[in-house]
Design an enzyme around this catalytic site. Structure first.
Site, PDB file in Angstrom:
ATOM      1  CG  HIS B 118      -0.476   0.338   2.505  1.00 45.92           C
ATOM      2  ND1 HIS B 118      -0.101  -0.611   3.424  1.00 45.92           N
ATOM      3  CD2 HIS B 118      -0.251   1.525   3.110  1.00 45.92           C
ATOM      4  CE1 HIS B 118       0.312  -0.028   4.529  1.00 45.92           C
ATOM      5  NE2 HIS B 118       0.237   1.271   4.371  1.00 45.92           N
ATOM      6  CG  ASP B 150       0.152  -3.954   2.803  1.00 52.45           C
ATOM      7  OD1 ASP B 150       0.450  -3.483   1.690  1.00 52.45           O
ATOM      8  OD2 ASP B 150      -0.010  -3.263   3.816  1.00 52.45           O
ATOM      9  CB  SER B 233       3.060   1.708   6.005  1.00 52.92           C
ATOM     10  OG  SER B 233       1.859   1.677   6.724  1.00 52.92           O
TER      11      SER B 233
END
Lengths: 276, 276, 276
Positions: B118, B150, B233
């Site tokens: 992402h 992911d 992230s």
């Protein structure tokens, strides 16, 4: 409990940082907690290892200390794992009815258990217990609610022997020592562990003197820094050996590094007759 | 990503507890991270010291364990530091373009690296990588995005050998063991480390069953308690030996002691062909 | 300070998860912090024990290291406890006047102490110090405020020898090493400890370059992950041996795993004349 209910309603709308959708194929995974060991040698050092300690290094010494400090009716605890944190997880369960719930944990091998009084207080629907790694829900019987503290003695209606937590005397705690909390934050996250430290004994008088609010219960508190939230109530705070330090009870919305647990020593003060 | 963007816009207005102005003279400072050592002896004890371990005490034993568990094409990892956390920091970088960004880390010495899908998904502007302690920004090429998880495999266009993380098998994790997260929280705080514990494997089915939301990706998750926020992230979750446990992916706005990472074992499942 | 004031006004309304009332009988309790020991052996291992280390195991070695790194005028520190965290708690005090306050700590046995400049800046009412475990409030005299850093040198008007913290050189810090913060979060929680890690040196230039705000003070910062909140300002960040690493100064409302302290090495740079 108010916060728990609020959460139960909102949890459908939990905002997740990233919700981009990926493919739909199922990915089989072997990801599970393996057979590994945390143990302590005679000098108190913590060891993480994928093999058990050599008999010369550890074992009997630790068990003896536990029995000396908190003698229990059973000859030998039901040990699920040589990892004290894993053992604490296995001794903890989720308590729910259709209105809400919390956490609880066993204190003997016959299903006798502890939770926070406010978890079972005014529960008009009977509660069920969900044990770690099991699908079955067990019935729960409330044996006694404390008049003074946020504690309730309950029994989980299970026939198999249950793993349980040894109780550590509150006057042996060391300020700054590490603690782990086991429970079901937001009720939705099962078998969840967080860590922090034992900060100090929060004295009953500080509710009035420092916080300017009426003390919700009698007695002093274990102040600890591990994060907790609604759903953790009634769950255990344990030390590095997996021994019970306190029962999660109160938190402050404004700041999650200060939380309060009922001292483990209060369990025997409240339920001496029932624990004989 | 939404949260990251929100943050990028707001970061000019970060409220700081105290903003009283002091004098304007520059204070020269020698404050830098020194040459020091964290190491583990043969029994697994952690040592902090300002001198390296004696050959009798440690060293070879640890390296052997790493090679046995996660053999890699290279004969010897590029070791930046004897401190495993410092090594993890040196193996991690900041990823940015003019719209946002995240974190990433190397998995071999030739610039091959991992980030969260992402972070690079729908990036209309190409991304640049900023390595620890370096001013230069390197170009980044996306090699493959996972369909199920992911995860994205990328290459940082650098000619010098890169420090990188060994991958630890997910089925060796111990519930309650300490973890460290390296990354760029809010994108603005570079080379930042936080710590917490591995809490449990969060099973894919619990998204629907417990959280009442659709699972954003396939497969199970590493649930850990270290604080993360937008910008983390794609960064690594590592163990006390600096080995990769997971890739930071999801957090919950409501509670920062529950965060989810993609299990490290999924990297080889997704990119087996490319990693040969 | 703004946040502290906001808190002082709001603290009557602290929302507690559970406020159900229990019985009104007073429960006498023996729950207090006991006499126990945390110590480090010659190899740097941490030991938690209810008895002091054997002379062969520890003691002199640790003290020698402290003296080598931070020689002080006194021949021997006033040691309140063999537990370094307990010693740090005993060396820390609460600072208050009718408008607000913060934390402070001793740096010699004659009442000389440090706090954050913003705690005493513009204090129109004189401040009082409340020492750990004592009811008496002592007068405080401001000796010097730093022009460049968020530091103030103060004296607590006490005649008895005071326990104090050794200063650790900032260039010996290890990224990822554990830290403890002692202070009075929200001013209402006395003698409170939280834990986290030293994350990195946050360079002065990153205020402008990364956060897009003007640096509130000169010089670099200790970035650490332990939770702090208003009332912690001026309190110490210490290492596992109880030595001073930094002075709590800045936090960010948005994220509590990033906080900044003034490096301990800046104390001698600012107050060299006064400390002779």
């Amino acid at each position: 409990m108010g916060r728990v209910k609020e959460w139960l309603m909102k949890r459908r709308f939990l905002e997740i940082f990233c919700m981009l959708l990926a493919g739909v194929c199922f990915l089989s995974t072997g990801a599970t907690a393996g057979k590994t060991y945390i143990w302590h040698d005679k000098d108190g050092n913590v060891h993480f290892s994928d093999r058990p300690p050599h008999p010369d290094q550890a074992g009997s010494d630790i068990q003896e200390r536990q029995f000396k400090e908190a003698p229990r009716p059973e000859a030998k605890p039901i040990t699920i794992s040589d990892n004290p944190i894993e053992h604490a997880i296995q001794s903890t369960f989720r308590l729910t009815n259709r209105k809400g719930g919390g956490s609880g944990f066993f204190i003997n091998d016959k299903g006798l258990a502890i939770t926070a009084k406010h978890v079972v207080q005014g529960a008009t629907y009977s509660m069920k217990a969900e044990l770690a790694g099991q699908k079955k829900k067990y019935s729960v019987k409330i044996i006694k609610k404390s008049r003074k503290n946020d504690l309730a003695l309950i029994r989980v209606m299970i026939k198999k022997p249950t793993p349980y937590l040894e109780i550590r005397k509150t006057d042996t705690l060391i300020r700054g020592e590490p603690v782990w909390v086991v429970g079901n934050p937001l009720l939705a996250f099962k078998e969840t562990v967080t860590s922090g430290i034992f900060s100090r004994i929060f004295p009953e008088k500080d509710f009035k003197k420092e916080l300017k609010v009426k003390a919700p219960y009698k007695g002093d508190w274990i102040q600890f820094s591990a994060s907790v939230i609604g759903g953790n109530s009634g769950g255990p705070v344990v030390d590095k050996d997996g021994r019970l330090i306190g029962v999660v009870s109160l938190g402050f919305k404004a700041y999650n590094a200060i939380n309060l647990a009922v001292p483990a020593s209060y369990i025997e003060k409240n339920f001496a007759t029932q624990l004989k």
